[in-house]
Design a protein around this motif. Structure first.
Motif, PDB file in Angstrom:
ATOM      1  N   LEU A  66      50.301  43.063  39.769  1.00 22.51           N
ATOM      2  CA  LEU A  66      49.948  42.003  38.822  1.00 22.51           C
ATOM      3  C   LEU A  66      48.597  41.391  39.146  1.00 22.51           C
ATOM      4  O   LEU A  66      47.813  41.101  38.250  1.00 22.51           O
ATOM      5  CB  LEU A  66      51.036  40.932  38.801  1.00 22.51           C
ATOM      6  CG  LEU A  66      52.372  41.428  38.262  1.00 22.51           C
ATOM      7  CD1 LEU A  66      53.379  40.311  38.242  1.00 22.51           C
ATOM      8  CD2 LEU A  66      52.212  42.018  36.882  1.00 22.51           C
ATOM      9  N   SER A  67      48.344  41.216  40.414  1.00 21.18           N
ATOM     10  CA  SER A  67      47.037  40.638  40.729  1.00 21.18           C
ATOM     11  C   SER A  67      45.943  41.638  40.386  1.00 21.18           C
ATOM     12  O   SER A  67      44.853  41.249  39.980  1.00 21.18           O
ATOM     13  CB  SER A  67      46.969  40.193  42.187  1.00 21.18           C
ATOM     14  OG  SER A  67      46.868  41.281  43.041  1.00 21.18           O
ATOM     15  N   ALA A  68      46.255  42.922  40.525  1.00 19.57           N
ATOM     16  CA  ALA A  68      45.263  43.930  40.141  1.00 19.57           C
ATOM     17  C   ALA A  68      45.014  43.883  38.643  1.00 19.57           C
ATOM     18  O   ALA A  68      43.868  43.977  38.190  1.00 19.57           O
ATOM     19  CB  ALA A  68      45.740  45.312  40.544  1.00 19.57           C
ATOM     20  N   ILE A  69      46.095  43.739  37.882  1.00 18.70           N
ATOM     21  CA  ILE A  69      45.925  43.699  36.429  1.00 18.70           C
ATOM     22  C   ILE A  69      45.117  42.462  36.037  1.00 18.70           C
ATOM     23  O   ILE A  69      44.255  42.518  35.168  1.00 18.70           O
ATOM     24  CB  ILE A  69      47.309  43.681  35.735  1.00 18.70           C
ATOM     25  CG1 ILE A  69      48.024  45.011  35.964  1.00 18.70           C
ATOM     26  CG2 ILE A  69      47.167  43.421  34.259  1.00 18.70           C
ATOM     27  CD1 ILE A  69      47.349  46.202  35.336  1.00 18.70           C
ATOM     28  N   GLU A  70      45.365  41.396  36.736  1.00 17.59           N
ATOM     29  CA  GLU A  70      44.565  40.202  36.445  1.00 17.59           C
ATOM     30  C   GLU A  70      43.104  40.419  36.812  1.00 17.59           C
ATOM     31  O   GLU A  70      42.203  39.979  36.107  1.00 17.59           O
ATOM     32  CB  GLU A  70      45.130  38.983  37.178  1.00 17.59           C
ATOM     33  CG  GLU A  70      46.192  38.287  36.370  1.00 17.59           C
ATOM     34  CD  GLU A  70      46.702  37.022  37.025  1.00 17.59           C
ATOM     35  OE1 GLU A  70      46.189  36.626  38.078  1.00 17.59           O
ATOM     36  OE2 GLU A  70      47.636  36.412  36.473  1.00 17.59           O
ATOM     37  N   ASP A  71      42.896  41.100  37.911  1.00 21.73           N
ATOM     38  CA  ASP A  71      41.521  41.402  38.285  1.00 21.73           C
ATOM     39  C   ASP A  71      40.862  42.264  37.226  1.00 21.73           C
ATOM     40  O   ASP A  71      39.724  42.021  36.817  1.00 21.73           O
ATOM     41  CB  ASP A  71      41.501  42.167  39.621  1.00 21.73           C
ATOM     42  CG  ASP A  71      41.881  41.282  40.779  1.00 21.73           C
ATOM     43  OD1 ASP A  71      41.771  40.055  40.626  1.00 21.73           O
ATOM     44  OD2 ASP A  71      42.285  41.814  41.817  1.00 21.73           O
ATOM     45  N   ILE A  72      41.599  43.278  36.784  1.00 22.39           N
ATOM     46  CA  ILE A  72      41.016  44.221  35.840  1.00 22.39           C
ATOM     47  C   ILE A  72      40.750  43.534  34.508  1.00 22.39           C
ATOM     48  O   ILE A  72      39.702  43.723  33.899  1.00 22.39           O
ATOM     49  CB  ILE A  72      41.946  45.434  35.665  1.00 22.39           C
ATOM     50  CG1 ILE A  72      41.927  46.274  36.938  1.00 22.39           C
ATOM     51  CG2 ILE A  72      41.513  46.276  34.478  1.00 22.39           C
ATOM     52  CD1 ILE A  72      42.952  47.361  36.978  1.00 22.39           C
ATOM     53  N   SER A  73      41.688  42.733  34.094  1.00 16.09           N
ATOM     54  CA  SER A  73      41.462  42.075  32.815  1.00 16.09           C
ATOM     55  C   SER A  73      40.575  40.842  32.977  1.00 16.09           C
ATOM     56  O   SER A  73      40.292  40.150  32.019  1.00 16.09           O
ATOM     57  CB  SER A  73      42.788  41.685  32.174  1.00 16.09           C
ATOM     58  OG  SER A  73      43.421  40.719  32.962  1.00 16.09           O
ATOM     59  N   GLY A  74      40.152  40.613  34.195  1.00 17.18           N
ATOM     60  CA  GLY A  74      39.140  39.587  34.420  1.00 17.18           C
ATOM     61  C   GLY A  74      39.614  38.172  34.203  1.00 17.18           C
ATOM     62  O   GLY A  74      38.943  37.365  33.575  1.00 17.18           O
ATOM     63  N   GLN A  75      40.790  37.854  34.701  1.00 18.91           N
ATOM     64  CA  GLN A  75      41.273  36.500  34.500  1.00 18.91           C
ATOM     65  C   GLN A  75      41.636  35.880  35.829  1.00 18.91           C
ATOM     66  O   GLN A  75      42.028  36.580  36.751  1.00 18.91           O
ATOM     67  CB  GLN A  75      42.513  36.517  33.612  1.00 18.91           C
ATOM     68  CG  GLN A  75      42.261  37.254  32.358  1.00 18.91           C
ATOM     69  CD  GLN A  75      43.496  37.398  31.533  1.00 18.91           C
ATOM     70  OE1 GLN A  75      44.447  36.663  31.688  1.00 18.91           O
ATOM     71  NE2 GLN A  75      43.480  38.349  30.645  1.00 18.91           N
ATOM     72  N   TYR A  84      46.312  35.979  40.607  1.00 20.58           N
ATOM     73  CA  TYR A  84      44.991  36.036  41.216  1.00 20.58           C
ATOM     74  C   TYR A  84      44.892  34.986  42.318  1.00 20.58           C
ATOM     75  O   TYR A  84      44.479  35.267  43.439  1.00 20.58           O
ATOM     76  CB  TYR A  84      43.948  35.765  40.133  1.00 20.58           C
ATOM     77  CG  TYR A  84      42.525  35.725  40.618  1.00 20.58           C
ATOM     78  CD1 TYR A  84      41.768  36.888  40.676  1.00 20.58           C
ATOM     79  CD2 TYR A  84      41.939  34.528  41.006  1.00 20.58           C
ATOM     80  CE1 TYR A  84      40.467  36.853  41.112  1.00 20.58           C
ATOM     81  CE2 TYR A  84      40.638  34.487  41.443  1.00 20.58           C
ATOM     82  CZ  TYR A  84      39.891  35.652  41.495  1.00 20.58           C
ATOM     83  OH  TYR A  84      38.606  35.607  41.932  1.00 20.58           O
ATOM     84  N   ARG A 126      36.009  42.255  28.065  1.00 22.11           N
ATOM     85  CA  ARG A 126      36.171  42.683  29.447  1.00 22.11           C
ATOM     86  C   ARG A 126      35.978  44.193  29.566  1.00 22.11           C
ATOM     87  O   ARG A 126      35.365  44.675  30.512  1.00 22.11           O
ATOM     88  CB  ARG A 126      37.576  42.290  29.924  1.00 22.11           C
ATOM     89  CG  ARG A 126      37.891  42.662  31.340  1.00 22.11           C
ATOM     90  CD  ARG A 126      36.993  41.924  32.317  1.00 22.11           C
ATOM     91  NE  ARG A 126      37.335  42.262  33.691  1.00 22.11           N
ATOM     92  CZ  ARG A 126      36.666  41.813  34.737  1.00 22.11           C
ATOM     93  NH1 ARG A 126      35.634  41.025  34.570  1.00 22.11           N
ATOM     94  NH2 ARG A 126      37.024  42.156  35.951  1.00 22.11           N
ATOM     95  N   LEU A 143      39.391  43.821  43.433  1.00 25.24           N
ATOM     96  CA  LEU A 143      40.372  44.903  43.522  1.00 25.24           C
ATOM     97  C   LEU A 143      40.293  45.618  44.865  1.00 25.24           C
ATOM     98  O   LEU A 143      41.226  46.289  45.284  1.00 25.24           O
ATOM     99  CB  LEU A 143      40.101  45.892  42.389  1.00 25.24           C
ATOM    100  CG  LEU A 143      41.288  46.631  41.808  1.00 25.24           C
ATOM    101  CD1 LEU A 143      42.334  45.646  41.359  1.00 25.24           C
ATOM    102  CD2 LEU A 143      40.834  47.478  40.638  1.00 25.24           C
TER     103      LEU A 143
END
Lengths: 832, 214
Positions: free
Chosen positions: A494-503, A508, B31, B53
């Motif tokens: 989930l934190s990766a997805i947040e990173d990827i989606s930039g939020q 995060y 994004r 990441l």
């Protein structure tokens, strides 16, 4: 069912009644005793008295001790009947008891001598309860719902206070209540103290209801965090009332708002600071283990007092002290200390809670404080309930725009219904100054009624309500390793997805926080050794194993000995085996033997053994093995030297650990044990390994060539390979012996194609190894075995199946156990 | 770029497909552009540019799953080299939170969809089974953040977990039975009683992206 406990119950009740009479009795005696003493002094001491009755000397602590005793005994009595406690919450029972006691005391004394003073409550009764709540707070859940909790705690409380106060004032203006000497500010003051949901009451009731975690944490968190709001509102209105309504300026109002932030943030910071201090201190308490738990209590209490001293929110301080320190403290202090802390904390909290409710009851029995005003009291009840509901609905409606998991209608009902008022409100109302607040007595009586109403009526009905509404209950499941692993994976995903989606979202932030924690905080606040083992997953792993070990030993105790460990035949494992034998080859003789020697398959194997080996040898080996591995040495006489500073570790402890370690081995082994056909592979591997090799290589090996190994190997191949390896062995006699044993078994097996059989042969083979041959590298599971989870005969959790081996858990133990504990249960490896 | 009305139509289409709101899609599109460097597709390397990441222990697996055909189009295996915005959205939609008005059936499908994604992440050789091998690898990666844990104990944990899975899914097994790995059905079984739909979600905002990338 009811009969057995009737007699003791009667006895206890009698004893209790006696005790109830005690406090007033000594009270009366005390006054006369004191009088006598005075007279004696007046006459001049004529003679030296051997025994003197000095009631006054011990009066206060004596009475306190008696109260605690009565409360605790009352708890015992309540719990004698499950029917009562399952329906009526304990808090309500305690209040009733308090009323009865108060009545008796009053009848005897005609003054309400014992009431709950605010000092007593805020300094001694409240801190343990709140500390307990903070220290055992499920942090993740708490911080996950922090936004919701804060909204309810801050806005909700202000809403409740304002609406209740204003509405009461409005009704008062209409004239229903008759004449009161109160202005708007008095009503607001009353509203602010009656508005706050009480942590003690909420805990007491919700602990018995078991609603789901989220719901619980929201209501409970609210009750804890609204303290800051309550304190500020109370103080603000109290001072406003003091200076008079006409003198209140806008500046004062601004000051009030500012003071809210100062009080809440300040209290929190104090708590965090003390948590830091506490964690740091426990890092260095290794050599003073016996006072280790003391630090937890003293420093947390200091945080409470410090916040109180600076007139900040003391509840917030001690709550956050508990929340922040728990992780580090639990990792730092020894296992015994952890248990001590847990029990002491629970005991203190539970005892103080008992006293709080009992005192609430007792305090109600005092005609001086009762001023009845039907309209006021009834309307207060109506308003607090109605506005609570409205407040919850409004706030939830707002929240559900933002919450990931919206709160449903049922949740809202429970939340509104869970708005219990309690001792905090009572203590605050008693604290009012009668000179400034003219209607103090009315407020006090109303508060008592409100508290009783919420605790008793709502406490009584919340359980049926929760059941009727089918509120999601919290389930007590065993911690599952998979769950923990997946949970961890989720965090990262989930934190990766947040990173990827930039939020910058919840995950995060948590990710960043755990990074900071790992990099800096843990390094400063945790002992070196604790840093290794603090991983949650490891903890669950350990817990599971420990549980297995315990049930394993319990099973052994049930059967009278641990002998079954070496004879799996008693288990259902063996039952399966039997049936298969019977089915598969119908070999009457074998099954006959098996059935006859129902105590163990091993015996049978021994019989086979005896064809080749001298009886003596085997038996020696066997008994040695048994003694060494499975039987405890008789408990040694313990030298009970008295020491205030040390507790010598219990022999039993050591044995428990030993059992634990052994079970772990079994557990993993059972899981690794292959299909019967592959048993030879294992031995084959073992030989290939060679005894001289270091552990490291053996660790790498299975990982290195997982796919390259042939999946199936014929017995002949194995023996060939083994022969080669056998030649290459350049070890001592011991190793030769070992190889011999195995070889013979394999040879044997080539004749017998009963798979069940081979498994057992393998087992006995290992068993025959005397401990001095017990090397760690002995058995490496075949690659296939590692790749595929093999069958393990009976329930995995019960670790019934036993396949002996020595590998695979040691390293875990290494990680897990403190360095100073050698792996004594494994006779030190590498045969020389 | 295309005319503005077709663009909004496009967004609407995507919104219908993935369940995102158009604001969220706008946001995610920005994004996406940022990550891809204004290209229409994203390659694996593009993900390297997200600094946050870098320390994620499951990084490889997660990025991998973005290019996993099983997650993108049904019934095919293997990896694609680049994904376009729609694929990106498809992956992201696995992390949508549940909505208030979902009925039981929708919830169930939603749940399965999430679990499928997870399952594919674990099942790296796409044979429909999470073998011990694969599981062990996941655990290893998961625990790689803790430098004090040695390989051996990580393995033990993976094995114990697998054992637990086997006991959940198979119950009592016959002596010669071998548990070969967690199938998707088993996976579903393991997750019974755990509200995955309340766990596996991310709040998709409509604000500007804040996290940096270079």
């Amino acid at each position: 069912m009811a009969r057995p406990w009737q007699a003791p119950l009667g006895g206890l009740l009698g004893a209790l009644l006696l005790l109830l009479l005690l406090p007033p009795l000594p009270g009366a005696l005390g006054s006369s005793g004191g009088h006598g003493e005075g007279e004696g002094e007046g006459n001049g001491t004529v003679a030296y008295q051997i025994v003197t009755f000095k009631w006054l000397h011990v009066k206060d602590p004596y009475i306190i001790a008696l109260w605690i005793l009565v409360g605790s005994l009352a708890k015992i009595v309540f719990h004698l009947s499950h029917k009562v406690t399952s329906v009526v919450p304990e808090s309500a029972l305690l209040i009733f008891l308090g009323i009865c006691l108060g009545g008796i005391v009053y009848a005897a004394d005609h003054i309400a001598s014992f009431t709950m003073t605010p000092t007593l409550f805020f300094f001694y009764l409240l801190p343990p309860i709140v500390l307990d709540a903070g220290y055992f707070m499920p942090n993740r859940l708490f911080f996950g719902n922090l936004g919701t909790i804060l909204l309810y705690a801050v806005i909700g409380t202000i809403w409740n206070a304002a609406t209740t106060g204003l509405s009461l004032y409005g009704v008062y203006l209409s004239g229903i209540m008759g004449h009161l000497n109160s202005g708007l500010l008095d009503f607001l003051l009353f509203g602010s103290l009656i508005a706050a949901v009480d942590p003690v009451a909420v805990l007491a009731v919700f602990e018995e209801v078991h609603v789901n975690d989220v719901l619980f944490i929201i209501v409970f968190g609210e009750s804890l965090l609204n303290d800051a709001v309550t304190v500020v509102l109370y103080n603000v209105f109290d001072s406003f009332v003091a200076i008079g309504a006409e003198n209140v300026t806008g500046v004062d109002c601004v000051k009030g708002i500012v003071s809210f932030f100062v009080v809440s943030v300040g209290g929190t910071l104090i708590g965090v600071a003390f948590a830091f201090l506490l964690s740091l201190v426990t890092r260095f308490t290794k050599h003073v283990q016996i006072i280790e738990p003391g630090f937890v209590f003293v420093i947390s209490y200091l945080s409470y007092l410090t916040a109180e001293m600076l007139s900040l929110s003391a509840i917030l301080a001690i709550t956050f002290c508990g929340i922040c320190c728990q992780k580090y403290v639990k990792a730092n202090i020894s296992e015994q200390s952890t248990t001590t802390v847990r029990y002491t904390m629970k005991m203190l909290a539970s005892a103080t809670e008992t006293i709080v409710f009992m005192f609430l009851g007792i305090s109600a029995v005092d005609p001086k404080i009762w001023t009845w005003n039907t309209a006021f009291i009834l309307l207060t009840l109506v308003f607090i309930s109605v506005y609570r509901v409205i407040g919850v609905i409004l706030q939830t409606w707002l929240l559900n725009y933002y919450r990931m998991v919206p709160l449903g209608i049922i949740d809202q009902v429970v939340m509104s219904y869970g708005g219990l008022r309690g001792a905090v409100a009572f203590a605050l109302v008693v604290l009012l100054d009668e000179k400034k607040v003219k209607d103090k007595n009315l407020f006090v009586s109303t508060t008592i009624i409100v508290v009783f109403f919420t605790v008793i009526i709502q406490g009584l009905t919340i359980k049926p309500l929760v059941q009727w509404l089918k509120v999601k209950k919290s389930e007590h499941r065993e911690p599952k390793l998979n769950e923990k692993l997946h949970g961890r994976a989720f965090d990262h995903i989930l934190s990766a997805i947040e990173d990827i989606s930039g939020q910058i979202g919840h995950h995060y932030l948590r990710d960043k926080w755990s990074n900071i924690d790992r990099k800096y905080l843990s390094k400063v606040l945790m002992r070196q050794s604790a840093q290794k083992t603090r991983d949650q997953i490891l903890k669950v792993f350990r817990e599971l194993n420990l549980k297995d070990a315990i049930s394993y030993v319990a099973e052994g105790e049930r059967r009278g000995s641990l002998a079954f460990i070496r004879s799996p035949s008693i288990d259902n494992t063996a039952n399966v085996d039997f049936s298969i034998i019977n089915q598969m080859n119908g070999d009457a003789s074998v099954s006959q033997i098996l059935r006859d020697t129902s105590s163990s398959v091993c015996l049978d194997m021994q019989a086979l053994e005896q064809r080749r080996k001298s009886i003596r040898d085997t038996e020696d080996m066997f008994s040695h093995h048994t003694l060494q591995q499975y039987l405890y040495k008789p408990r040694q006489e313990h030298k009970h030297l008295y020491s205030r500073h040390e507790i010598t570790p219990d022999e039993e402890d050591k044995q428990n650990k030993e059992v634990f370690q052994r079970t772990m081995r079994k557990r993993l082994e059972s899981f690794k044990s292959t299909k019967p056909g592959h048993n030879c592979n294992r031995k084959y591997k073992f030989h290939k390994q060679g005894p001289g090799q270091k552990r490291k290589t053996s660790n790498v090996m299975p990982n290195g060539n997982l796919y390259t190994e042939p999946v199936k190997e014929k017995d002949t191949e194995v023996s060939e390979a083994e022969e080669n390896n056998y030649d290459n062995l350049h070890t001592g006699l011991a190793m030769d012996f070992l190889a011999n044993v195995t070889r013979q078994n394999i040879m044997d097996m080539s004749g017998v194609d009963n798979p069940v059989f081979s498994a057992d042969i393998e087992q006995t083979a290992t068993m025959r190894f005397p401990p001095w041959l017990y090397s760690e590298e002995m058995v490496v599971p075949s690659p296939r075995a590692q790749e595929q989870i093999p069958y393990s005969p009976s329930n995995f959790q019960r670790l019934a199946p036993i396949r002996l081996s020595t590998r695979s858990i040691d390293s875990f133990l290494q990680v897990d156990l403190p360095e100073e504990r050698p792996r004594a249960f494994l006779p030190d490896s590498t045969p020389m | 770029m295309g005319a503005s009305h077709s663009r909004s139509e496009e967004i609407q289409e995507l919104a219908d497909k993935t369940g995102f709101t158009s604001e969220q899609i706008e946001h995610l599109h920005r994004r996406f552009r940022q990550l891809s460097g204004d290209q229409p597709t994203i390659r694996k390397e593009n993900f390297d540019r997200i600094p946050d990441l870098e320390f994620n222990p499951l990084r490889a697996k997660i990025v991998h799953s973005f290019f996993d055909k099983r997650n993108l189009r049904e019934a095919s295996e293997g990896l694609v080299d680049e994904i376009n915005f729609e694929d990106f959205l498809t992956i992201m939609s696995n992390f949508r939170p549940i909505e208030m008005d979902m009925d039981e059936e929708q919830l169930d499908r939603f749940r399965k969809q999430k679990l499928k994604f997870l399952f594919h992440m674990y099942d790296s050789d796409s044979d429909g089974k999470i073998t011990l091998q694969e599981y062990r690898k996941v655990v290893q990666e998961l625990l790689s953040g803790n430098p004090h844990l040695d390989k051996e104990s990580v393995r033990s944990i993976a094995e114990a977990a697998m054992m637990e899975a086997a006991s959940i899914c198979m119950g009592q097994m016959e002596p010669d039975q071998v548990y070969e790995g967690i199938t998707f059905e088993d996976f579903l079984k393991m997750w019974e009683g755990i509200d995955i739909e309340t766990k596996m979600h991310v709040r998709f905002l409509t604000m500007e992206p804040i996290a940096p990338c270079h």
